[in-house]
Design a protein around this motif. Sequence first.
Motif, PDB file in Angstrom:
ATOM      1  N   VAL A  29       0.986  -1.147  -0.300  1.00  9.96           N
ATOM      2  CA  VAL A  29      -0.037  -0.204   0.300  1.00  9.96           C
ATOM      3  C   VAL A  29       1.018   1.426   0.429  1.00  9.96           C
ATOM      4  CG1 VAL A  29       0.172  -0.322   2.214  1.00  9.96           C
ATOM      5  CG2 VAL A  29      -1.893   1.299   1.071  1.00  9.96           C
ATOM      6  N   VAL A  30       0.269   2.454  -0.456  1.00 11.29           N
ATOM      7  CA  VAL A  30       0.885   3.640  -0.821  1.00 11.29           C
ATOM      8  C   VAL A  30      -0.022   4.465   0.118  1.00 11.29           C
ATOM      9  CG1 VAL A  30       2.654   2.936  -3.209  1.00 11.29           C
ATOM     10  CG2 VAL A  30       0.461   3.793  -3.293  1.00 11.29           C
ATOM     11  N   ASN A  31       1.051   5.363   0.485  1.00  9.41           N
ATOM     12  CA  ASN A  31      -0.013   7.349   0.983  1.00  9.41           C
ATOM     13  C   ASN A  31      -0.124   7.871   0.270  1.00  9.41           C
ATOM     14  OD1 ASN A  31       2.561   8.564   0.319  1.00  9.41           O
ATOM     15  ND2 ASN A  31       3.970   8.324   2.600  1.00  9.41           N
ATOM     16  N   VAL A  32      -0.910   8.958   0.565  1.00  8.65           N
ATOM     17  CA  VAL A  32      -1.383  10.042  -0.630  1.00  8.65           C
ATOM     18  C   VAL A  32       0.000  10.542  -1.140  1.00  8.65           C
ATOM     19  CG1 VAL A  32      -2.565  12.560   0.110  1.00  8.65           C
ATOM     20  CG2 VAL A  32      -3.187  10.189   1.436  1.00  8.65           C
ATOM     21  N   LYS A  33       0.769  10.804  -0.801  1.00 11.39           N
ATOM     22  CA  LYS A  33       2.291  11.802  -1.478  1.00 11.39           C
ATOM     23  C   LYS A  33       2.674  10.940  -2.561  1.00 11.39           C
ATOM     24  CE  LYS A  33       5.922  14.795  -0.182  1.00 11.39           C
ATOM     25  NZ  LYS A  33       7.074  14.415   0.438  1.00 11.39           N
ATOM     26  N   LYS A  34       2.653   9.559  -2.301  1.00  9.24           N
ATOM     27  CA  LYS A  34       2.764   8.850  -3.430  1.00  9.24           C
ATOM     28  C   LYS A  34       2.080   8.315  -4.541  1.00  9.24           C
ATOM     29  CE  LYS A  34       7.471   7.340  -2.000  1.00  9.24           C
ATOM     30  NZ  LYS A  34       8.583   7.565  -3.210  1.00  9.24           N
TER      31      LYS A  34
END
Length: 627
Positions: free
Chosen positions: A378-383
């Motif tokens: 999973v990736v965060n918002v910034k990514k």
Amino acid sequence: MAAVAGDSAMEVVPALAEEAATEATGPSCLVQLPGEVLEYILCSGSLTALDIGRVSSTCRRLREVCQSSGQVWKEQFRVRWPSLMKHYSPTDYVNWLEEYKVRQKAGLEARKIVASFSKRFFSEHVPCNGFSDIENLEGPEIFFEDELVCILNMEGRKALTWKYYAKKILYYLRQQKILNNLKAFLQQPDDYESYLEGAVYIDQYCNPLSDISLRDIQAQIHSIVELVCKTLRGINSRHPSLTFRAGESSMIMEIELQSQVLDAINYVLYDQLKFKGNRMDYYNALNLYMHQVLTRRTGIPISMSLLYLTIARQLGVPLEPVNFPSHFLLRWCQGAEGATLDIFDYIYIDAFGKGKQLTVKECEYLIGQHVTAALYGVVNVKKVLQRMVGNLLSLGKREGIDQSYQLLRDSLDLYLAMYPDQVQLLLLQARLYFHLGIWPEKSFCLVLKVLDILQHIQTLDPGQHGAVGYLVQHTLEHIERKKEEVGVEVKLRSEEKHRDVCYSIGLVMKHKRYGYNCVIYGWDPTCMMGHEWIRNMNVHSLPHGHHQPFYNVLVEDGSCRYAAQENLEYNVEPQEISHPDVGRYFSEFTGTHYIPNAELEIRYPEDLEFVYETVQNIYSAKEDTAE
């Protein structure tokens, strides 16, 4: 009473003043009417602010009716600037007379600055410090923006130069505000709603003149959620998602209940509303803008995934974004809560492919290669935003027709707002500034900006010394050339060296060979381009070669070209040329030709009279032929 209310407001005003002045006390005196009736008369729509000011000065009674916080001045404000009313709450106390004055003053200041831009920046792109006058103005920014919008909405074929610079100023003001909001947003902790909010900031920054708001996009998505709930009710009338209230972040833990939600989403999105991945026009920036995805009902994997993710989470399904190479995906956990999970404990959802559910093996088949387990994480918002902006950056580099490289400039700004120390992008930004030649006339603000960028690059990566040195050298050379430049070059048609120039600025032409329509905004008695350009464009193959007049033209496809006289002919059915720089050179389109603005006319003072003669002769010949 009805007769009084039915009279025109302009006829009532003198009557009010006259009766008030004579201190009449009879029952027919208008000033003794109930306040609501007087307000109704004064808000009838025909009175100007000046009229209201005069009426309120006649007597105490009318002054009370026209109180600054009352309905009369509120109506004056609403009629004059209706789009601003959304910024006021019905419960707020507002001094409407004071608001009217502040808005009026802001409008006058904004128009004064817009009027000055053409003279200041005609020869150059507007520099980085060119907007300082607007930034330093006192008063609410929304008032200045509203005045700029009013200018843009002026009658279509007139005030083209005003519209050109009003658009640039509005573009700048809104982008600065959005960029500041984005930087503040990136400092906040992540949550699932952040993905949508971040995507909307990107949308707004790249489309600052469009009316895009997070609230409107959320409302559109909420309407889709309601349709999903309706379908879900038919599947399971007791489904817990049906009891969720807007804004709740409850999650459903049972896999079977989650599956029912996903089935309902797939039916509504892909079968009922006909959303689909845009395979036919994949490399189109519109596929990345959330308001366009909702309007056109199509997008690419990352934008479709964000829409799908937002809907699913609102209904209690905890999907997560996966930054899968070449094809953005969502993942849906199948394992028990608290257990140690690996990539095989998830189902992967392809929102681009109508919500198809994939295994790990099918994901690899989708992109045609094996990938490591880390790429299923999973990736965060910034990514996620980095990938969206990266897609826009790639599209911006592919731009061919748009010579302003606006998408490339916007995507670079966004990327560097998130990652300010990206050496290669800083270098690209410096090259882009240099290529576009956005140099101010009286200062070297942007030159210094380029030098600042280059110095920053040198600090981050000394290995870039060669590229940095090259750009620094050419930047300093540009400074020296600017010092040597003389004043405005004036071209007179009456001079002997210009005797072969047959056309003039403002004429709408057609290219004989390529068929495009264009408008002339400059000319030279012979080709003034260098030998390399002449060779590459095969100018020597023309019957008259480079020893003939050449014209600077704005083409309907958005490009600027340099065309030989023998390749141009007058367009006997001229239409407006849809080019972003038309307003930079022309103030009006008459239906047959363009009228140069004051700055262009200074450079070609005899052309306007020639345009009139040319158009008159052509239409006279056309009428004779018809007869």
